[in-house]
Design a protein around this motif. Structure first.
Motif, PDB file in Angstrom:
ATOM      1  N   LEU A  31       1.800   1.487  -2.722  1.00 57.28           N
ATOM      2  CA  LEU A  31       2.010   2.731  -3.468  1.00 57.28           C
ATOM      3  C   LEU A  31       1.332   3.903  -2.761  1.00 57.28           C
ATOM      4  O   LEU A  31       1.874   5.013  -2.723  1.00 57.28           O
ATOM      5  N   GLU A  58      -1.103  -5.135  -0.199  1.00 56.61           N
ATOM      6  CA  GLU A  58      -1.438  -5.080  -1.625  1.00 56.61           C
ATOM      7  C   GLU A  58      -0.625  -3.987  -2.322  1.00 56.61           C
ATOM      8  O   GLU A  58      -0.245  -2.989  -1.711  1.00 56.61           O
ATOM      9  N   ARG A  59      -0.373  -4.176  -3.604  1.00 54.86           N
ATOM     10  CA  ARG A  59       0.455  -3.242  -4.361  1.00 54.86           C
ATOM     11  C   ARG A  59      -0.117  -1.818  -4.334  1.00 54.86           C
ATOM     12  O   ARG A  59       0.613  -0.850  -4.114  1.00 54.86           O
TER      13      ARG A  59
END
Length: 104
Positions: free
Chosen positions: A25, A20-21
């Motif tokens: 990050l 997932e983004r």
């Protein structure tokens, strides 16, 4: 408080493993924090290394061209220093050395 921090870290770790983004990050941030911490630790250790004044004999750049016509420039230097009455010469240059000896 520690339960909420652990929950945050484990939740974002799961997001990272899922691709997932927010997880990616989080992974990038974690990697950057680890590298910056390691770099700072090494720099603090290097500040305690012994040092001696020396004499700069040569300073310049060396240009090289690779097989795929890529041009690169490297610093070349020659210096001399004396420790306990023994004279040494060297040519290795580090980024810290460059920062200390740059022309302003």
């Amino acid at each position: 408080m520690y339960e909420s921090i652990w929950g945050y870290l484990s939740g974002h770790w799961q997001l990272l493993m899922a691709g997932e983004r927010a997880g990616v990050l989080f992974g990038i941030s974690l990697y950057a924090l680890l590298m910056l911490s390691f770099s700072s630790w090494m720099q603090m250790r290097a500040r305690r290394w012994p040092s001696v004044a020396g004499e700069l004999l040569e300073l310049g750049t060396r240009r090289s061209i690779t097989d795929d016509n890529y041009h690169s420039h490297t610093i070349k230097a020659l210096y001399r220093y004396v420790v306990d009455g023994v004279s040494y010469e060297g040519s290795k240059v580090s980024h810290g050395w460059l920062l200390q000896h740059r022309k302003v």
